[in-house]
Design a protein around this motif. Structure first.
Motif, short mmCIF file in Angstrom:
data_model
loop_
_atom_site.label_atom_id
_atom_site.label_comp_id
_atom_site.label_asym_id
_atom_site.label_seq_id
_atom_site.Cartn_x
_atom_site.Cartn_y
_atom_site.Cartn_z
N CYS A 120 40.58 4.61 -26.44
CA CYS A 120 40.08 5.84 -25.82
C CYS A 120 39.79 5.67 -24.34
CB CYS A 120 38.82 6.31 -26.55
SG CYS A 120 39.18 6.91 -28.21
N ASN A 121 39.42 4.46 -23.93
CA ASN A 121 39.08 4.25 -22.52
C ASN A 121 39.77 2.99 -22.01
OD1 ASN A 121 37.96 4.08 -20.00
ND2 ASN A 121 35.86 4.52 -20.67
N PRO A 122 41.05 3.11 -21.72
CA PRO A 122 41.81 1.92 -21.28
C PRO A 122 41.22 1.27 -20.04
CG PRO A 122 43.28 3.79 -21.63
CD PRO A 122 41.88 4.31 -21.75
N HIS A 123 40.70 2.08 -19.13
CA HIS A 123 40.17 1.52 -17.89
C HIS A 123 38.95 0.63 -18.16
CE1 HIS A 123 39.56 1.05 -13.68
NE2 HIS A 123 38.35 1.59 -13.73
N ALA A 124 38.13 1.05 -19.12
CA ALA A 124 36.95 0.22 -19.47
C ALA A 124 37.41 -1.14 -20.00
CB ALA A 124 36.10 0.94 -20.50
N LEU A 125 38.42 -1.13 -20.83
CA LEU A 125 38.93 -2.41 -21.36
C LEU A 125 39.48 -3.27 -20.22
CD1 LEU A 125 40.79 -1.91 -24.76
CD2 LEU A 125 38.45 -2.65 -24.31
N GLU A 126 40.18 -2.64 -19.29
CA GLU A 126 40.72 -3.38 -18.15
C GLU A 126 39.60 -4.02 -17.32
OE1 GLU A 126 43.43 -0.29 -16.50
OE2 GLU A 126 44.77 -2.00 -16.21
N MET A 127 38.52 -3.29 -17.17
CA MET A 127 37.39 -3.84 -16.40
C MET A 127 36.76 -5.02 -17.13
SD MET A 127 35.33 -0.88 -14.36
CE MET A 127 35.15 0.34 -15.65
N ILE A 128 36.66 -4.90 -18.45
CA ILE A 128 36.11 -6.02 -19.23
C ILE A 128 37.01 -7.25 -19.08
CG2 ILE A 128 35.66 -6.84 -21.59
CD1 ILE A 128 34.74 -3.95 -22.25
N VAL A 129 38.31 -7.03 -19.19
CA VAL A 129 39.27 -8.12 -19.05
C VAL A 129 39.16 -8.76 -17.66
CG1 VAL A 129 41.73 -8.63 -18.83
CG2 VAL A 129 40.91 -7.29 -20.77
N ALA A 130 39.03 -7.91 -16.65
CA ALA A 130 39.05 -8.40 -15.27
C ALA A 130 37.87 -9.31 -14.95
CB ALA A 130 39.05 -7.20 -14.31
N GLN A 131 36.77 -9.12 -15.64
CA GLN A 131 35.57 -9.91 -15.31
C GLN A 131 35.27 -11.00 -16.33
OE1 GLN A 131 32.19 -7.22 -15.45
NE2 GLN A 131 32.18 -7.25 -17.67
#
Lengths: 66, 257
Positions: free
Chosen positions: B169-180
């Motif tokens: 539902c929130n791909p950007h949130a997952l990307e942010m989790i991955v990035a950090q």
């Protein structure tokens, strides 16, 4: 006789019975299970512990899930 | 990198897993289907729940899993407080002889969404007690960071609510989790079909954990196969590096002179 709860069900059992004795008497499977008494784990090595009146005993095992 | 030749194992808490698909055992119509689906998924790690034993009730699921050398990851499904989850994890460790736990502390039974406050509390206690903690969490990057800070071995943000099949539902949130993240990120819950699993991997997740999407599909074995292929394809796509999205076209043939 004392009264204990096993997995939410009340049982009248002989005073002095151990955890192991209680599981055997109730024909509860003992492989792949774990026991807690009053929300604290009782390791298998301590199943010779005597249960006392009012103990709340939980016996859990793995089931499909997650 | 040589295509198909390089090893690209998933390492969690020092343990190597070749498959990046972690399958749960819940929701299958019967044990035969579950067994076939687990095999088709190629998973090396599978979740089980802990429940009250009933007289005569067997440990069938364990037999199935262990027959194929699949490792067991007990969960704390159904727990609503840190105290319940900690006790359940401790019982699972005693019963199954593993200090790994998929930590679930949900707020209510309608959303099954993680209760971040209780989750963090339980994670801290279990880490202190020597567990390898894999928390099922929201897709909030800050909660994920806090879970990592207390020593979790991975973070497992949801794609969508458990069993919803809504996908990410929130791909950007997952990307942010991955990035950090400094620990593996495992997309856990809410996936519905193969493209969802591929998307999770393309976003940079290290693995996918799913159950219902396979076990409740019309053909669980075929869906397990599809998920395995999707996870593999998504991982490859992530490592390959996708082209940037452009507003206008960019010709792939040379211009005519």
């Amino acid at each position: 006789m004392i009264i204990v709860a096993v997995n939410g069900e009340t049982h009248r059992v002989t005073a002095g019975v151990t955890v192991a004795g209680l599981l055997a008497a109730l024909q509860v499977p003992t492989e792949g299970v774990a026991v807690a008494v009053d929300a604290a784990v009782v390791p298998r090595t301590s199943w010779d512990r005597v249960v006392v009146d009012g103990d709340e005993i939980e016996v859990l095992c793995a089931v499909p899930g997650g | 990198m040589t295509i198909g030749a390089a090893t690209d194992d998933l390492v969690i808490a020092g343990r190597t897993l070749r498959s990046r698909l972690i399958m749960g055992t819940g929701g299958a119509p019967n044990q035969t289907v579950l067994e076939a689906a687990l095999l088709a998924s190629g998973t090396e790690l599978t979740t089980v729940a802990m429940r009250r034993v009933d007289a005569g009730g067997g440990t069938g699921v364990l037999e199935v899993v262990r027959r194929h050398g699949i490792s067991v990851l007990p969960n704390t499904a159904g727990c609503h407080t840190a105290a319940e989850a900690v006790l359940t994890a401790q019982l699972a460790r005693e019963a199954l002889h593993t200090d790994w736990v998929k930590l679930e502390v949900v707020a209510d039974d309608r959303t099954l969404l993680p209760d971040a406050v209780e989750l963090l509390r339980a994670a801290q206690r279990l880490v202190d007690d020597g567990f390898v903690v894999l928390p099922y969490t929201t897709d909030d990057p800050i909660v994920a960071r806090r879970l990592e800070d207390v020593g979790c071995a991975a973070v497992m943000p949801l794609g969508a609510p458990i069993g919803s099949g809504l996908g990410i539902c929130n791909p950007h949130a997952l990307e942010m989790i991955v990035a950090q993240a400094g620990v593996p990120v495992i997309c856990d819950a809410g996936l519905g079909t193969a493209s969802d699993a591929a998307q999770a991997m393309e976003l940079g997740c290290d693995a996918v954990l799913l159950a219902s999407a396979v076990t409740r599909a019309d053909d669980p074995v075929r869906m397990a196969r599809a998920m395995a292929a999707a996870v593999s394809a998504g991982r490859d796509a992530r490592l390959a590096g996708r082209i940037p999205k452009r507003f206008w076209a960019q010709a792939s043939s040379p211009p005519r002179c």
